[in-house]
Write a protein that holds these residues in place. Sequence first.
Motif, mmCIF file in Angstrom:
data_model
loop_
_atom_site.group_PDB
_atom_site.id
_atom_site.type_symbol
_atom_site.label_atom_id
_atom_site.label_comp_id
_atom_site.label_asym_id
_atom_site.label_seq_id
_atom_site.Cartn_x
_atom_site.Cartn_y
_atom_site.Cartn_z
ATOM 1 N N MET A 120 0.845 -1.203 0.000
ATOM 2 C CA MET A 120 0.000 0.000 0.000
ATOM 3 C C MET A 120 0.877 1.250 0.000
ATOM 4 S SD MET A 120 -3.084 -0.902 2.639
ATOM 5 C CE MET A 120 -4.025 0.581 2.274
ATOM 6 N N ILE A 121 0.444 2.258 -0.765
ATOM 7 C CA ILE A 121 1.144 3.542 -0.849
ATOM 8 C C ILE A 121 0.102 4.644 -0.689
ATOM 9 C CG2 ILE A 121 2.475 5.104 -2.337
ATOM 10 C CD1 ILE A 121 3.543 2.606 -3.774
ATOM 11 N N TRP A 122 0.439 5.678 0.088
ATOM 12 C CA TRP A 122 -0.421 6.860 0.187
ATOM 13 C C TRP A 122 0.451 8.097 0.276
ATOM 14 C CZ3 TRP A 122 0.304 3.250 3.894
ATOM 15 C CH2 TRP A 122 0.766 3.671 5.141
ATOM 16 N N ARG A 123 -0.137 9.208 -0.123
ATOM 17 C CA ARG A 123 0.601 10.467 -0.208
ATOM 18 C C ARG A 123 -0.114 11.553 0.584
ATOM 19 N NH1 ARG A 123 3.961 9.360 -4.416
ATOM 20 N NH2 ARG A 123 3.260 7.771 -5.852
ATOM 21 N N GLY A 124 0.647 12.540 0.993
ATOM 22 C CA GLY A 124 0.083 13.704 1.664
ATOM 23 C C GLY A 124 0.852 14.938 1.239
ATOM 24 N N SER A 125 0.178 16.076 1.244
ATOM 25 C CA SER A 125 0.838 17.326 0.893
ATOM 26 C C SER A 125 0.054 18.479 1.492
ATOM 27 C CB SER A 125 0.896 17.486 -0.627
ATOM 28 O OG SER A 125 1.456 18.729 -0.956
ATOM 29 N N ASN A 126 0.778 19.416 2.088
ATOM 30 C CA ASN A 126 0.106 20.623 2.579
ATOM 31 C C ASN A 126 0.762 21.874 1.990
ATOM 32 O OD1 ASN A 126 2.400 21.137 4.036
ATOM 33 N ND2 ASN A 126 1.467 20.937 6.038
ATOM 34 N N GLY A 127 1.438 21.718 0.893
ATOM 35 C CA GLY A 127 2.111 22.842 0.238
ATOM 36 C C GLY A 127 3.577 22.887 0.611
ATOM 37 N N ALA A 128 3.873 23.046 1.889
ATOM 38 C CA ALA A 128 5.262 23.140 2.349
ATOM 39 C C ALA A 128 5.898 21.769 2.552
ATOM 40 C CB ALA A 128 5.327 23.932 3.648
ATOM 41 N N VAL A 129 5.081 20.771 2.828
ATOM 42 C CA VAL A 129 5.570 19.430 3.146
ATOM 43 C C VAL A 129 4.841 18.410 2.276
ATOM 44 C CG1 VAL A 129 5.760 17.685 4.962
ATOM 45 C CG2 VAL A 129 6.038 20.103 5.541
ATOM 46 N N ARG A 130 5.610 17.462 1.727
ATOM 47 C CA ARG A 130 5.028 16.351 0.969
ATOM 48 C C ARG A 130 5.500 15.049 1.589
ATOM 49 N NH1 ARG A 130 7.468 18.796 -3.374
ATOM 50 N NH2 ARG A 130 8.548 16.854 -3.799
ATOM 51 N N THR A 131 4.603 14.080 1.682
ATOM 52 C CA THR A 131 4.964 12.772 2.213
ATOM 53 C C THR A 131 4.500 11.680 1.260
ATOM 54 O OG1 THR A 131 2.904 12.575 3.478
ATOM 55 C CG2 THR A 131 4.809 13.519 4.628
ATOM 56 N N VAL A 132 5.297 10.601 1.204
ATOM 57 C CA VAL A 132 4.925 9.387 0.492
ATOM 58 C C VAL A 132 5.223 8.243 1.456
ATOM 59 C CG1 VAL A 132 5.343 7.876 -1.478
ATOM 60 C CG2 VAL A 132 5.532 10.364 -1.748
ATOM 61 N N SER A 133 4.177 7.487 1.800
ATOM 62 C CA SER A 133 4.331 6.376 2.743
ATOM 63 C C SER A 133 4.024 5.065 2.032
ATOM 64 C CB SER A 133 3.393 6.545 3.934
ATOM 65 O OG SER A 133 3.695 7.724 4.645
ATOM 66 N N THR A 134 4.819 4.041 2.337
ATOM 67 C CA THR A 134 4.668 2.723 1.732
ATOM 68 C C THR A 134 4.750 1.666 2.821
ATOM 69 O OG1 THR A 134 5.828 3.529 -0.233
ATOM 70 C CG2 THR A 134 5.593 1.143 -0.008
#
Length: 191
Positions: A120-134
């Motif tokens: 499973m992979i999911w992403r997050g972003s709030n403009g200043a910070v981006r995350t990719v989790s696996t």
Amino acid sequence: MPAPARLTVRRALVLPLPGLLGAALLTAQALDSNYYPRKAGTRWTYSSGETQVMGAAVTYRGVPVVPVSHQYGSTTYTQDLLEFRADGSVWLRGVNVGGRLSWYASPLNVYPPGPLSPGMIWRGSNGAVRTVSTVTGVTPLKTVGGTFNALTIQTETTAAGKISVQKTYFVPTLGVVRYETADGSRIDLLR
């Protein structure tokens, strides 16, 4: 000749039943409100000296959130504001540091709807910070806090053009039992 035809129909009706039951169990697990712990008063103490404490649900800016305090001794240094959505996902809506709230107009996705599974992979972003989790797999762990088969989650965080990688070892209904930070430090659950 008619008898075998009836038998085939019966088999067709019976064979999918285990698959349907398995899917129903997975759906029930995904809807379990304890899959990602959120009960007020839940505490986790780690080998770094940090204690995390789940607070009672509150509403900030019209959004119901659950505060998670990060404490050393009796002092709270930061507080994460987590939104537990109806679909089972968990979002970081903001951070309270020293009484100053940083609210994210675009929250970061901490966890997707459960149950988690390898790949499973999911992403997050709030403009200043981006995350990719696996979810990279399942790891057997032994810590002072117990022996676990934990889901291994690798998260790449990009902020100010720099990438850091952290591993978390998550046990459903219990929470994070180990962190491996970007600098190589290992922090284990004590209790």
